[in-house]
Design a protein around this motif. Structure first.
Motif, PDB file in Angstrom:
ATOM      1  N   TYR A  92       6.154   5.990   0.022  1.00  0.00           N
ATOM      2  CA  TYR A  92       7.564   5.675   0.224  1.00  0.00           C
ATOM      3  C   TYR A  92       8.217   5.426  -1.131  1.00  0.00           C
ATOM      4  O   TYR A  92       7.668   4.744  -1.989  1.00  0.00           O
ATOM      5  CB  TYR A  92       7.735   4.421   1.100  1.00  0.00           C
ATOM      6  CG  TYR A  92       6.932   4.453   2.374  1.00  0.00           C
ATOM      7  CD1 TYR A  92       7.146   5.435   3.330  1.00  0.00           C
ATOM      8  CD2 TYR A  92       5.939   3.499   2.618  1.00  0.00           C
ATOM      9  CE1 TYR A  92       6.401   5.473   4.498  1.00  0.00           C
ATOM     10  CE2 TYR A  92       5.190   3.520   3.780  1.00  0.00           C
ATOM     11  CZ  TYR A  92       5.420   4.510   4.712  1.00  0.00           C
ATOM     12  OH  TYR A  92       4.687   4.546   5.866  1.00  0.00           O
ATOM     13  N   SER A  93       9.427   5.999  -1.293  1.00  0.00           N
ATOM     14  CA  SER A  93      10.208   5.734  -2.495  1.00  0.00           C
ATOM     15  C   SER A  93      11.104   4.518  -2.322  1.00  0.00           C
ATOM     16  O   SER A  93      11.445   3.852  -3.295  1.00  0.00           O
ATOM     17  CB  SER A  93      11.066   6.959  -2.842  1.00  0.00           C
ATOM     18  OG  SER A  93      10.260   8.082  -3.103  1.00  0.00           O
ATOM     19  N   PHE A  94      11.508   4.247  -1.081  1.00  0.00           N
ATOM     20  CA  PHE A  94      12.376   3.114  -0.775  1.00  0.00           C
ATOM     21  C   PHE A  94      11.843   2.422   0.484  1.00  0.00           C
ATOM     22  O   PHE A  94      11.459   3.083   1.437  1.00  0.00           O
ATOM     23  CB  PHE A  94      13.818   3.573  -0.520  1.00  0.00           C
ATOM     24  CG  PHE A  94      14.431   4.341  -1.659  1.00  0.00           C
ATOM     25  CD1 PHE A  94      15.085   3.675  -2.685  1.00  0.00           C
ATOM     26  CD2 PHE A  94      14.347   5.721  -1.710  1.00  0.00           C
ATOM     27  CE1 PHE A  94      15.642   4.384  -3.739  1.00  0.00           C
ATOM     28  CE2 PHE A  94      14.904   6.434  -2.751  1.00  0.00           C
ATOM     29  CZ  PHE A  94      15.549   5.773  -3.776  1.00  0.00           C
ATOM     30  N   VAL A  95      11.846   1.092   0.449  1.00  0.00           N
ATOM     31  CA  VAL A  95      11.470   0.294   1.620  1.00  0.00           C
ATOM     32  C   VAL A  95      12.511  -0.805   1.802  1.00  0.00           C
ATOM     33  O   VAL A  95      12.746  -1.609   0.897  1.00  0.00           O
ATOM     34  CB  VAL A  95      10.067  -0.337   1.471  1.00  0.00           C
ATOM     35  CG1 VAL A  95       9.761  -1.206   2.687  1.00  0.00           C
ATOM     36  CG2 VAL A  95       9.001   0.738   1.308  1.00  0.00           C
ATOM     37  N   LEU A  96      13.153  -0.818   2.986  1.00  0.00           N
ATOM     38  CA  LEU A  96      14.159  -1.831   3.304  1.00  0.00           C
ATOM     39  C   LEU A  96      13.541  -2.878   4.216  1.00  0.00           C
ATOM     40  O   LEU A  96      12.785  -2.540   5.144  1.00  0.00           O
ATOM     41  CB  LEU A  96      15.363  -1.204   4.030  1.00  0.00           C
ATOM     42  CG  LEU A  96      16.451  -0.550   3.164  1.00  0.00           C
ATOM     43  CD1 LEU A  96      15.905   0.674   2.440  1.00  0.00           C
ATOM     44  CD2 LEU A  96      17.643  -0.152   4.016  1.00  0.00           C
ATOM     45  N   PRO A 143       0.819  -1.228   0.000  1.00  0.00           N
ATOM     46  CA  PRO A 143       0.000   0.000   0.000  1.00  0.00           C
ATOM     47  C   PRO A 143       0.851   1.275   0.000  1.00  0.00           C
ATOM     48  O   PRO A 143       0.515   2.250  -0.677  1.00  0.00           O
ATOM     49  CB  PRO A 143      -0.825  -0.121   1.290  1.00  0.00           C
ATOM     50  CG  PRO A 143      -0.865  -1.572   1.572  1.00  0.00           C
ATOM     51  CD  PRO A 143       0.448  -2.112   1.110  1.00  0.00           C
ATOM     52  N   GLY A 144       1.958   1.255   0.757  1.00  0.00           N
ATOM     53  CA  GLY A 144       2.818   2.439   0.820  1.00  0.00           C
ATOM     54  C   GLY A 144       3.505   2.725  -0.506  1.00  0.00           C
ATOM     55  O   GLY A 144       3.655   3.894  -0.908  1.00  0.00           O
ATOM     56  N   MET A 145       3.923   1.682  -1.221  1.00  0.00           N
ATOM     57  CA  MET A 145       4.564   1.872  -2.523  1.00  0.00           C
ATOM     58  C   MET A 145       3.528   2.255  -3.590  1.00  0.00           C
ATOM     59  O   MET A 145       3.799   3.074  -4.465  1.00  0.00           O
ATOM     60  CB  MET A 145       5.287   0.595  -2.939  1.00  0.00           C
ATOM     61  CG  MET A 145       6.427   0.170  -2.017  1.00  0.00           C
ATOM     62  SD  MET A 145       7.868   1.242  -2.104  1.00  0.00           S
ATOM     63  CE  MET A 145       8.540   0.787  -3.694  1.00  0.00           C
ATOM     64  N   ASP A 146       2.330   1.653  -3.517  1.00  0.00           N
ATOM     65  CA  ASP A 146       1.299   1.938  -4.515  1.00  0.00           C
ATOM     66  C   ASP A 146       0.834   3.383  -4.456  1.00  0.00           C
ATOM     67  O   ASP A 146       0.561   4.001  -5.491  1.00  0.00           O
ATOM     68  CB  ASP A 146       0.103   1.006  -4.322  1.00  0.00           C
ATOM     69  CG  ASP A 146       0.435  -0.444  -4.654  1.00  0.00           C
ATOM     70  OD1 ASP A 146       1.443  -0.658  -5.363  1.00  0.00           O
ATOM     71  OD2 ASP A 146      -0.302  -1.346  -4.209  1.00  0.00           O
TER      72      ASP A 146
END
Length: 374
Positions: free
Chosen positions: A95-99, A88-91
């Motif tokens: 967020y541009s980056f998630v580690l 959901p955060g990327m869609d």
């Protein structure tokens, strides 16, 4: 002496004509002031304030250190999220980056294993995605090395790679974009000014008036070259000293007078090109089409926008003969690297010789257009 007086007087007439052309004056003022400032400060390829989130399933000292190393201005403060929140955060573009750090990450590092870290990247902004991925990889590698060294673990590489960035140590994109914008504007404005001046003479009927006066086509051309060239040189000097050095704080490594000398030589080529296009085109719309087909690709392929080395070999060989490529080469050498005349003399010579050849071609075309009326 009579010929020089004619060239001087005709050039002064050109300056008076330009003074009455409000649109061109606004264009020149914008291109060498606001246009350069906007290109340098408004468009940046630097990584700034990228939104980043972390799924920390390990929650160890090492992952906390890595999280704390993701600092502004490159990244916003990292946000801790759960695994189901990634999509959901990327869609939504939150967020541009998630580690994602897996459980047992620190233990695997200390045991000498090679644990995997999942890095999810929003690659819709491809340039930011590539730069951010490199930043994250370097930060993780540095923190693992430091953490292991503090615990006495031997994780050193067989060599130590020391990187030094010459001429632009902070990789500030405005240092590059401001000077490149200036270089591109020199070519475009010079071609436009001389070509528009020639077409303006034809459309107003003053070209025929000139031809019945005791002046030669050579004198008419030289007058347009020095008058419009003088305007461009003054604008370039203003842009370098006021906009680039003073307002944008870009350090100029080399000699500005030497660069202005090279610019003057290059203006001879660009002015001749403008006159040649002006003799071919019958109106300003036609001139605009020729400008798009010839000048814009010449700027794009000259090495200022794309590296010359990345082009096909045949295209590289051709572009090295084009003065715009030599102009970009000696401009970067002087303004960025502080090169002297002993380094850039070959580029100066190439620009001069090709400029003379093109001027001769433009003069021949000018005489033909006058005699045939086409």
């Amino acid at each position: 002496m009579r010929q020089l007086r004619n060239i001087l007087r005709l050039g002064i007439k050109e300056l008076y004509s330009l003074r009455r052309d409000v649109v061109l004056l606004i264009l020149i003022g914008w291109a060498f002031s606001v246009g350069i400032y906007a290109a340098a400060s408004g468009f940046s390829v630097d990584l700034r304030n990228a939104a980043i989130a972390i799924v920390d399933e390990d929650r160890s000292q090492l992952t906390i250190r890595i999280r704390d190393a993701l600092l502004p201005p490159e990244f916003k403060e990292p946000v801790l999220i759960s695994f189901p929140e990634i999509d959901p955060g990327m869609d939504t573009g939150t967020y541009s980056f998630v580690l994602v750090f897996p459980d047992g990450f620190e233990q695997d590092v200390l045991a000498g294993n090679q644990p995997e870290v999942q890095v999810n990247i929003d690659a819709t902004a491809t340039m930011q995605a590539g730069i951010g991925a490199n930043y994250i990889a370097n930060i993780i590698s540095q923190e693992i090395t430091r953490f292991s060294a503090e615990l006495g673990e031997t994780t050193s590489l067989p060599l130590e790679l020391v990187t030094r960035f010459a001429f632009n140590p902070n990789l500030t994109s405005s240092w590059f974009s401001s000077v490149m914008e200036l270089i591109n504007n020199v070519t475009m404005l010079t071609v436009v000014l001389t070509g528009a001046a020639f077409i303006r003479e034809r459309e107003h009927g003053t070209l025929e008036h000139l031809m019945v006066m005791p002046v030669s086509p050579f004198e008419i051309m030289m007058a347009k070259v020095w008058a419009n060239g003088l305007v461009i040189v003054v604008a370039v000097a203003f842009a370098l000293w006021v906009v680039i050095e003073t307002m944008l704080k870009v350090p100029i490594a080399g000699s500005i007078p030497l660069f202005l000398l090279g610019t003057t030589l290059y203006l001879f080529f660009a002015s001749a090109l403008g006159i040649l296009l002006g003799t071919i085109a019958r109106s300003m719309p036609q001139f605009g089409l020729l400008f798009i087909l010839i000048v814009l690709p010449m700027n794009l392929l000259s090495g200022g926008e794309t590296p010359l080395e990345s082009q096909p070999i045949l295209l590289q060989s051709f572009m090295r003969l084009v003065p715009s490529t030599q102009f970009v080469s000696f401009a970067q050498a002087i303004l960025y690297r502080g090169a002297g005349f002993d380094i850039v003399w070959f580029e100066f010579l190439t620009v001069t010789l090709v400029g003379l050849a093109l001027f001769a071609l433009a003069a021949h075309r000018f005489r033909s257009s006058i005699s045939t009326g086409k």
